[in-house]
Write a protein that holds these residues in place. Sequence first.
Motif, mmCIF file in Angstrom:
data_model
loop_
_atom_site.group_PDB
_atom_site.id
_atom_site.type_symbol
_atom_site.label_atom_id
_atom_site.label_comp_id
_atom_site.label_asym_id
_atom_site.label_seq_id
_atom_site.Cartn_x
_atom_site.Cartn_y
_atom_site.Cartn_z
ATOM 1 N N TYR A 122 1.675 5.121 -0.351
ATOM 2 C CA TYR A 122 0.920 6.344 -0.138
ATOM 3 C C TYR A 122 1.857 7.544 -0.094
ATOM 4 N N SER A 123 1.256 8.721 -0.161
ATOM 5 C CA SER A 123 1.998 9.975 -0.179
ATOM 6 C C SER A 123 1.965 10.604 1.214
ATOM 7 N N ARG A 132 -12.271 7.775 0.945
ATOM 8 C CA ARG A 132 -12.507 8.995 0.156
ATOM 9 C C ARG A 132 -12.770 8.655 -1.306
ATOM 10 N N THR A 133 -12.124 7.581 -1.778
ATOM 11 C CA THR A 133 -12.337 7.152 -3.167
ATOM 12 C C THR A 133 -13.731 6.542 -3.332
ATOM 13 N N ALA A 176 -3.804 6.210 6.594
ATOM 14 C CA ALA A 176 -3.630 6.809 5.263
ATOM 15 C C ALA A 176 -4.285 5.960 4.183
ATOM 16 N N VAL A 177 -4.007 4.673 4.215
ATOM 17 C CA VAL A 177 -4.557 3.763 3.204
ATOM 18 C C VAL A 177 -6.067 3.613 3.386
ATOM 19 N N ARG A 236 -7.875 6.913 2.420
ATOM 20 C CA ARG A 236 -7.805 7.132 0.963
ATOM 21 C C ARG A 236 -8.837 6.253 0.264
ATOM 22 N N GLU A 237 -8.930 4.985 0.679
ATOM 23 C CA GLU A 237 -9.926 4.087 0.101
ATOM 24 C C GLU A 237 -11.341 4.595 0.378
ATOM 25 N N LYS A 256 -8.012 12.997 6.436
ATOM 26 C CA LYS A 256 -6.643 12.514 6.273
ATOM 27 C C LYS A 256 -5.998 12.442 7.655
ATOM 28 N N ASP A 314 -1.654 11.883 1.190
ATOM 29 C CA ASP A 314 -2.595 10.964 1.832
ATOM 30 C C ASP A 314 -2.500 11.069 3.349
ATOM 31 N N ALA A 315 -1.374 11.582 3.829
ATOM 32 C CA ALA A 315 -1.137 11.691 5.275
ATOM 33 C C ALA A 315 -0.110 12.789 5.525
ATOM 34 N N HIS A 370 0.835 -1.204 0.000
ATOM 35 C CA HIS A 370 0.000 0.000 0.000
ATOM 36 C C HIS A 370 0.868 1.251 0.000
#
Length: 190
Positions: free
Chosen positions: A6-7, A183-184, A176-177, A180-181, A104, A73-74, A4
């Motif tokens: 992430y940014s 929010r998507t 974060a992961v 993000r999921e 976030k 993402d975090a 996973h």
Amino acid sequence: MSEHRYSLAVIVGSTREGRFAPVVANWFARHAENHPDITVDVDVIDLGTIRPYELRYGSEEYASFAKRVDAADAFVVITPEYNHSFPAPLKHAIDLLQPQWRAKPVGFVSYGGISGGLRAVEQLRLVFAELHAVTVRETVSFAGAGSLFDDEGRLHDPAPATKAADALLKQLTWWAVSLREARTARPYGA
């Protein structure tokens, strides 16, 4: 968790002349980038370079800052403790944006006198809660930070800070992961 990616935006919260924040931020950014169990793209956002008080809505500099925060993402905020609180330029930079912080996770690495900056962290938790961000429980705290690092920015005794940073990154990665999921799957309504 390595599958996973992430940014992660590492926000350097001090802008003072002669500040110690870059030493702490560089240590943490290196640790995150080289962590064997996570895959993260680190963007160090240095408020000393961005100069938040000079950002004007509609300017290229403002748009660039907003885009970098939005792309993350975090976040990990590197903050000193000044007079039992965090630096005013950090508060201003946070207040410049709103939707870019929402849903976030935010972690903290602090430094200062005997408290290691933890009083600043507690106040920042309130600020980020108002922006609908999720702060993680684990922190990295350096009491008397100047004496803990050598001239190359390495810790004399890395074990305690490394253990704390690993715990912070583990929690931050999960949030974060997961967020993000989420929010998507559906937009966050604030």
